[in-house]
Motif scaffolding. Structure first.
Motif, PDB file in Angstrom:
ATOM      1  N   ILE A   1       7.213  33.529  26.942  1.00 10.66           N
ATOM      2  CA  ILE A   1       6.778  32.631  25.873  1.00 10.66           C
ATOM      3  C   ILE A   1       7.648  32.821  24.634  1.00 10.66           C
ATOM      4  O   ILE A   1       7.998  31.857  23.951  1.00 10.66           O
ATOM      5  N   TRP A   2       8.012  34.049  24.340  1.00 12.11           N
ATOM      6  CA  TRP A   2       8.863  34.332  23.180  1.00 12.11           C
ATOM      7  C   TRP A   2      10.256  33.724  23.369  1.00 12.11           C
ATOM      8  O   TRP A   2      10.816  33.133  22.457  1.00 12.11           O
ATOM      9  N   GLU A   3      10.791  33.866  24.568  1.00 17.50           N
ATOM     10  CA  GLU A   3      12.095  33.291  24.884  1.00 17.50           C
ATOM     11  C   GLU A   3      12.071  31.767  24.711  1.00 17.50           C
ATOM     12  O   GLU A   3      12.984  31.186  24.115  1.00 17.50           O
ATOM     13  N   LYS A   4      11.017  31.126  25.212  1.00 15.37           N
ATOM     14  CA  LYS A   4      10.921  29.668  25.128  1.00 15.37           C
ATOM     15  C   LYS A   4      10.696  29.210  23.688  1.00 15.37           C
ATOM     16  O   LYS A   4      11.214  28.165  23.281  1.00 15.37           O
TER      17      LYS A   4
ATOM     18  N   ARG B   1      15.791  21.263  29.005  1.00 17.68           N
ATOM     19  CA  ARG B   1      15.584  21.087  30.439  1.00 17.68           C
ATOM     20  C   ARG B   1      14.102  20.979  30.754  1.00 17.68           C
ATOM     21  O   ARG B   1      13.266  21.630  30.139  1.00 17.68           O
ATOM     22  N   GLY B   2      13.778  20.160  31.727  1.00 14.82           N
ATOM     23  CA  GLY B   2      12.390  19.960  32.122  1.00 14.82           C
ATOM     24  C   GLY B   2      11.694  21.239  32.546  1.00 14.82           C
ATOM     25  O   GLY B   2      10.527  21.463  32.216  1.00 14.82           O
TER      26      GLY B   2
ATOM     27  N   LEU C   1       7.277  26.555  29.092  1.00 14.47           N
ATOM     28  CA  LEU C   1       6.631  26.762  27.795  1.00 14.47           C
ATOM     29  C   LEU C   1       5.174  26.315  27.853  1.00 14.47           C
ATOM     30  O   LEU C   1       4.289  27.011  27.357  1.00 14.47           O
ATOM     31  N   ALA C   2       4.923  25.192  28.484  1.00 16.93           N
ATOM     32  CA  ALA C   2       3.547  24.688  28.597  1.00 16.93           C
ATOM     33  C   ALA C   2       2.672  25.632  29.420  1.00 16.93           C
ATOM     34  O   ALA C   2       1.532  25.922  29.040  1.00 16.93           O
ATOM     35  N   MET C   3       3.188  26.133  30.522  1.00 17.77           N
ATOM     36  CA  MET C   3       2.393  27.016  31.379  1.00 17.77           C
ATOM     37  C   MET C   3       2.142  28.382  30.735  1.00 17.77           C
ATOM     38  O   MET C   3       1.032  28.906  30.815  1.00 17.77           O
ATOM     39  N   HIS C   4       3.146  28.948  30.098  1.00 19.87           N
ATOM     40  CA  HIS C   4       2.967  30.250  29.470  1.00 19.87           C
ATOM     41  C   HIS C   4       2.220  30.134  28.141  1.00 19.87           C
ATOM     42  O   HIS C   4       1.622  31.105  27.679  1.00 19.87           O
ATOM     43  N   GLY C   5       2.242  28.956  27.531  1.00 19.56           N
ATOM     44  CA  GLY C   5       1.555  28.758  26.268  1.00 19.56           C
ATOM     45  C   GLY C   5       0.114  28.314  26.407  1.00 19.56           C
ATOM     46  O   GLY C   5      -0.678  28.449  25.471  1.00 19.56           O
ATOM     47  N   ALA C   6      -0.256  27.793  27.560  1.00 17.64           N
ATOM     48  CA  ALA C   6      -1.607  27.268  27.775  1.00 17.64           C
ATOM     49  C   ALA C   6      -2.716  28.284  27.495  1.00 17.64           C
ATOM     50  O   ALA C   6      -3.701  27.935  26.838  1.00 17.64           O
TER      51      ALA C   6
END
Length: 77
Positions: free
Chosen positions: A31-34, A45-46, A52-57
């Motif tokens: 998440i930090w990297e993204k 990139r998709g 980001l969406a999956m790790h941020g959810a």
């Protein structure tokens, strides 16, 4: 949505945020990297956006539950 959010326990959400949100832990959390890529304008990139969406959810769910708890705790006039 609110019923689903209310059904999740704080413990489950906290564990999801720590284990799923921060995985992999080494060399740095995903998440930090993204988030760094997003700030630098490199999140194009998709797969990176999906990542980001999956790790941020889990963090978003935790924040939404917190906002809901604060709003429900306030007395209404």
């Amino acid at each position: 949505m609110m019923r689903f959010l209310d059904s999740l326990s704080w413990t489950v959400l906290a564990l999801m945020a720590v284990l799923l949100g921060l995985a992999p832990f080494v060399p740095e959390p995903h998440i930090w990297e993204k988030l760094k890529m997003l700030a630098a304008g490199e999140l194009t990139r998709g797969i990176d956006i999906f990542d980001l969406a999956m790790h941020g959810a889990p963090f978003v769910l935790l924040a939404l539950k917190g906002v809901r708890a604060v709003r429900n705790a306030q007395p209404r006039a």
